[in-house]
Design an enzyme around this catalytic site. Structure first.
Site, PDB file in Angstrom:
ATOM      1  N   ARG A  54      10.370 -26.279  37.971  1.00  0.00           N
ATOM      2  CA  ARG A  54      11.080 -25.014  38.209  1.00  0.00           C
ATOM      3  C   ARG A  54      12.382 -25.243  38.968  1.00  0.00           C
ATOM      4  O   ARG A  54      13.336 -24.474  38.869  1.00  0.00           O
ATOM      5  CB  ARG A  54      10.189 -24.006  38.940  1.00  0.00           C
ATOM      6  N   TYR A 107      25.704  -4.968  26.990  1.00  0.00           N
ATOM      7  CA  TYR A 107      24.399  -5.205  26.356  1.00  0.00           C
ATOM      8  C   TYR A 107      23.360  -4.262  26.990  1.00  0.00           C
ATOM      9  O   TYR A 107      23.371  -4.024  28.201  1.00  0.00           O
ATOM     10  CB  TYR A 107      24.030  -6.669  26.596  1.00  0.00           C
ATOM     11  N   ASP A 179      30.475 -11.812  30.576  1.00  0.00           N
ATOM     12  CA  ASP A 179      29.439 -12.197  29.606  1.00  0.00           C
ATOM     13  C   ASP A 179      30.179 -12.574  28.329  1.00  0.00           C
ATOM     14  O   ASP A 179      30.731 -11.717  27.641  1.00  0.00           O
ATOM     15  CB  ASP A 179      28.480 -11.020  29.389  1.00  0.00           C
ATOM     16  N   LYS A 204      21.942 -17.005  21.415  1.00  0.00           N
ATOM     17  CA  LYS A 204      22.701 -16.515  20.269  1.00  0.00           C
ATOM     18  C   LYS A 204      23.481 -17.650  19.605  1.00  0.00           C
ATOM     19  O   LYS A 204      22.875 -18.588  19.128  1.00  0.00           O
ATOM     20  CB  LYS A 204      23.602 -15.362  20.722  1.00  0.00           C
TER      21      LYS A 204
HETATM   22  C1  LIG Z   1      21.447 -11.051  23.759  1.00  0.00           C
HETATM   23  C2  LIG Z   1      22.433 -10.760  24.820  1.00  0.00           C
HETATM   24  C3  LIG Z   1      22.081 -10.824  26.176  1.00  0.00           C
HETATM   25  C4  LIG Z   1      20.677 -11.130  26.617  1.00  0.00           C
HETATM   26  O1  LIG Z   1      20.297 -12.417  26.229  1.00  0.00           O
HETATM   27  P1  LIG Z   1      18.740 -12.842  26.067  1.00  0.00           P
HETATM   28  O2  LIG Z   1      18.850 -14.293  25.794  1.00  0.00           O
HETATM   29  O3  LIG Z   1      18.175 -12.038  24.946  1.00  0.00           O
HETATM   30  O4  LIG Z   1      18.093 -12.513  27.353  1.00  0.00           O
HETATM   31  C5  LIG Z   1      23.051 -10.563  27.121  1.00  0.00           C
HETATM   32  N1  LIG Z   1      24.315 -10.249  26.758  1.00  0.00           N
HETATM   33  C6  LIG Z   1      24.697 -10.186  25.471  1.00  0.00           C
HETATM   34  C7  LIG Z   1      26.101  -9.840  25.150  1.00  0.00           C
HETATM   35  C8  LIG Z   1      23.773 -10.443  24.459  1.00  0.00           C
HETATM   36  O5  LIG Z   1      24.141 -10.366  23.176  1.00  0.00           O
END
Ligand SMILES: *Cc1c(COP(=O)(O)O)cnc(C)c1O
Length: 395
Positions: A54, A107, A179, A204
């Site tokens: 961890r 998001y 982000d 993603k």
């Molecule tokens: C999918 C997404 C998240 C969250 O990511 P996870 O890996 O599903 O927790 C945060 N910000 C954006 C812009 C996203 O597309």
């Protein structure tokens, strides 16, 4: 003591004079230290290595090094999901009494973290449209600690005023957290641009194969990384070795996938714009997008791998569109190696009222496409067929 299956772990791991070409997976929860002195040296930071998973492991560090390289960061942290990265940034750097301003179209779970969870913990929040710098400035308070934005919004793909935001954050001594999931470091590099924190859902485009849930967060200042990393270890926001290994393998082809997906998205945007029954196409790389000039400036001329469009007709037309083209996977994600379709009215934006959706321009006929790396001729044919089916169902 007689041998049991479990005692096999006392045997030495077979070594090789040549090193493996690919990185191994190291799932061991604990590392065996040579002595209390050696463990002490580890925790004091005098020796490199690991003690407990961890707190850190080789697969997370190998992935973090690749992510740091593409983001131009140092000491970035890999987390167990994109939301864990958002949480590490906000909870690691803010305290009760602080104020956070979020982009109005963040998001969904980020909106919920800011809208519901932070206020419960004594961190006040507000929202503003990041394409409108005056609106963001008006949302700031003396106690504002952080502005959290996405460069390209979901699902209308509006491009934030990053020049204005970096200037405003600097002038007011506020941390700017970006982000960068939709844009990727190939489209935009927040730290080089003047932001303080960069966040990714590695799930993603970066990992790219829809088989690992991971995040990443890095700060311009090493003190920020230390605060976020410490909180991630305490709350257990840290990632699994296997997911890190999958993501590292996925990242090896990120540049190739991004180029192909971006080219496919641009071609699909133009193709969709020419189809009967398509009311509107949203693609920052097209001259008819409201933020096209900003996209050309900020995103290096590239429109990215996401395209949105709207067909005439209601839910029946939307259902017909999805059913007519099963090769366009209808799945609530993005950044997969194959093309995926999402329908915000029934998924990411289902919590909004119909009026709120209408104000964003997101009706029943609205779809978001995450372009994959398939052959473009087949994709065009599939979208032509899907839009024609929607037209038929719209009557
Ligand atoms: C999918 C997404 C998240 C969250 O990511 P996870 O890996 O599903 O927790 C945060 N910000 C954006 C812009 C996203 O597309």
């Amino acid at each position: 003591m007689s041998e049991t299956a479990g005692s096999g772990r006392r045997f030495a791991w077979p070594e090789s004079a040549a090193r493996p070409l690919g990185h191994p997976i190291q799932p061991s929860v604990a590392h065996v230290a040579e002595s209390p002195d050696a463990l002490d040296a580890h925790y004091a930071g005098r020796t490199a290595g690991y003690a407990y998973a961890r707190e850190g492991h080789a697969n997370a560090d190998a992935l973090a090094a690749r992510l740091d390289a593409v983001e131009g960061a140092e000491g970035g942290i890999v987390t167990g999901s994109g939301m864990a990265a958002v949480a590490a940034a906000v909870l690691g750097l803010c305290r009760a009494g602080d104020h956070v301003v979020g982009g109005a179209q963040l998001y969904g779970r980020s909106l919920r973290l800011l809208g519901e969870d932070l206020p419960r913990m004594g961190i006040a929040t507000g929202f503003a449209d990041p394409t409108d710098i005056d609106a963001v400035e008006a949302a700031l308070r003396p106690e504002t600690r952080m502005i959290l934005v996405e460069v390209v919004s979901n699902p209308t793909l509006r491009v934030a005023d990053m020049e204005g935001l970096t200037r405003l954050a600097r002038a007011r001594g506020v941390l700017l957290a970006v982000d960068n999931t939709f844009t990727t470091p190939r489209g935009f590099r927040p730290l080089a641009f003047g932001a303080d924190i960069v966040i990714h859902s590695v799930t993603k485009l970066l990992a790219g194969h829809s088989d690992a849930t991971l995040g990443y967060v890095a700060g311009r200042d090493p003190a920020l990384a230390a605060a976020m990393g410490g909180l991630a270890v305490t709350l257990g926001l840290t990632p699994s070795p296997f997911d890190c290994w999958l993501a590292e393998r996925g990242m090896l082809s990120f540049d190739l996938r991004f180029e192909r997906a971006g080219a496919n998205a641009a071609a699909l945007a133009d193709h969709l714009a020419g189809l009967d029954g398509v009311r509107r196409v949203y693609y920052p790389g097209r001259a008819d997008h409201p933020d096209h000039a900003r996209a050309v400036r900020l995103l290096d001329g590239g429109g990215g791998a996401m395209v949105s469009f709207e067909v005439e007709g209601g839910r029946a037309a939307a259902n017909a569109l999805v059913r007519a083209a099963p090769e366009l996977s209808f799945a609530p994600t993005l950044g997969d190696i194959s093309t995926t379709l999402s329908h915000p009215a029934s998924s990411s934006h289902r919590g909004l009222s119909a009026q709120a959706r209408a104000a964003l321009g997101v009706g029943e006929g609205f779809f978001r496409v995450s372009a994959g790396v398939e052959d473009i001729a087949g994709l065009k044919e599939a979208f032509s067929r899907a839009v024609a089916a929607a037209r038929g169902a719209a009557g």
